[in-house]
Design a protein around this motif. Sequence first.
Motif: not given
Lengths: 586, 268
Positions: A558-586
Amino acid sequence: VTGQPGSGTADQLSDFARTWAGTLRRASLAPMRAARSERTVTYLAQRLVAALSAEPFDASAGYRIGTELVDNGFASPESLGRTITLINSRLTTDLRLPADGETTGRLSALVESLAEGFAAAVHDRSLDAQDEVRVAALTAQARAERDLRETQARLQYLATHDPLTGLPNRVLLIEQVSAALRAAPAGRVGLVCLDLDRFATINTSLGHRVGDRLLLAVANRLRGLATACGLQVARLDRDEFVLLMTGTSGAEDVIKVADRALCRLAEPFHIDGLELPVTASAGLVEQPVAAGDGPELLRAALTALHWAQARGTGHWRLFERERSTADIQRYRLSAAMPGALRRGEFTLAYQPLVDLADRRLVGVEALARWHHPEHGMLTADRFIGLAAATGLLGTLDRHLLRLACEQGARWQRWPDAPYVSVNLAAPRLHDPGLVGDIAQTLDQSGLDPRRLQLEITEHDTIGTDRDTVATLEALAGLGVRIAIDDFGTGYANLACLHALPLHELKLAASFAQHPPDRPAAATDAFLAGVVSLGHTLGLTVLAEGIETEAQARRLHAAGCHSGQGWHFGLPAPAEDITPLVRAGTP
Amino acid sequence: VQRPEWAPEGIDLTRPSVARAYDYWLGGSHNFAVDREFARKIIEMMPDVRLMARANRAFLHRAVWFMLGSGIRQFLDIGSGIPTVGNVHEIGQEADPEARVVYVDIDPIAVAHSEQILVGNDRATVIEEDLRHPEAILGHPRTRALLDIQQPIGLLLVSVLHAIPDSDDPVGLVRRLCAALQPGSYVAISHVTADSRPAEMSQAQQLSRQTTTPGTVRSKGQVEQFFSGLELVEPGVVWSPQWRPESPDDVGEHPERMGFYVGVGRKA
């Protein structure tokens, strides 16, 4: 002049009497006027002399003279002693009485008798006096005790009644509830708590005298109603009155009373030639009572009163336990917030925002969390409203923004670090210090302003005043991204939308779901239309609430650029997000 | 917590009362063992205390007779104490049956006792009040019912002002009382002093601390101050037996041993 034996002349007698009186007067402890004591003593002396020569002789005359000495106030020990001496030494010589054995014998018998009479009279007098002073002490004691009881009764009255109206106060009302319980252990009672609407205005605009007289008039009306309906009435504070009803059978009973009371109070009052229209609100409670329930019952009625007042004037509300429990929990949470802030119980969880084309991590949304020591992890919907209501919103917001910026700065060292998207509560847009706060926080954390996004809910921004637009422009000027959150849930003022300095639209989660009762094609076309509106405005479009891969594909299509939701990951503490940042992908 | 003013005092029968000790010294039996114990201690120290009490009482009588002779027919006797023979109303009503008397005392027992004695006498009454509240005494309904404050009054402050410590401003109290009186009114005062027999008197003063009304001795100058603003009647402030004795014999050789200064003032 030659006197007959046993009878001196009047002159001789009065000489003796004068001497005797003088002696007695000086020996007496109670003062007496000279003339009066001489009169008395002369009479006694005459009787003494008469007794001496009386036929037949009767010694008891001496007894009576002794008694009368005491009765006339000559009661001191010295009075007797000196009298005896004077009679013995002077009477016969002064009155030229024969010094024969007969006279001497009669005289000593009279003196003996006089001493006996004197002593007996003194004894009686002492006993009488002792009785008198004891009676006086008992009287005084009884009076003091009566006064004490009256004082206690008065203190008791003052402690249990309102001084202005004379109505029972809170203390007595609660006692009356207890009394009702004692009378009928399984009974029900009802309270109607009445409060005059806008009473403070009467006091401030017409003066407390008028206010007090109005309260008296209200008290009298309620008293009349209470008498007519067999109720008890009390005054709590200022303009709060309570009707107590015992032996009720259900809520209808108190509702009827409340209706009557509100009607009675709605009739205008005439005070000092003024017609004062008055309305009142009422809180009602009706339930079975248990021991010690008085304060609880009153609190319930007052709670219901506050609900009634929240609806406006002239209403009544019946107490409901569920609503009250929720109220109490909310109150407890809000009361705990300042301490929780100090203890650092508020933190952030981060949810990935993902590019729908290549599924790379482009951003994270920072979501407020309260690590409550009893209730565990609470989400923002449980406390943001409370923070706004208790004036803590600014403090909480600043705290969370600082956490988000600091965390964003930590992730910045990796290439393509995600932006951090922070929710900005609507009232904060009117905070004149907002832009300065954010600039300072960015500065202190070292976060690149382009890596901070502020999310503002659609209905908070669209069609807003000039100040809000200026604030948003200033924020955009800092380089900060601005997103419209929950887009599509309000009725957007599209005419204004294009004038705002925005970067992103976040489509509400409802767009991700496929309504089962509508044809898929129509829904998709509608979705495409909304997304293209975002494109037309030059904004990126993010879809919220993506739960499945199918939804992700559909929204991308439909043209959406980005998305958010359980499919891509639940809200999590920062330390759980850091590996994703390092990898650049969830 | 401060006791509210209208809360009642209790009756304390464990402490001696000077008023009832005075009754004992005058040969009366309107007293309790605790009073007699105190009274006898004083007698041990000053065997002639009975004479002092009598001389003081005699002054009261002479002062009342004097006031009656000056046309006074209404009396306010503050600190009247335990009624003994020869009370003011007896003297006054003997001279004129219409004479009126209001007795005032702080001691509830003395008041109850006075009430018993005054039963049936509608021209004499008693109120329980404190000399420290002059306005309450003068404004009391029973005072107002019996005394015509617009007419001269004989104010009797006999053996009572020494129960008021300086901290309660006794001179000011007398001034407030006199301010309410009409010209032609009289004030009789008797007061304990240590000007003579200082050692014994200060010992007696110490002893009086155990009573319900501890005493304060005052000098002649201080007693004269009570009469400021009044005309002092001859012979002024003198020892109790010296004030207008009925006969010169009554004065005795050592009037100063009687321990009381007395005087009568007239409001001009």
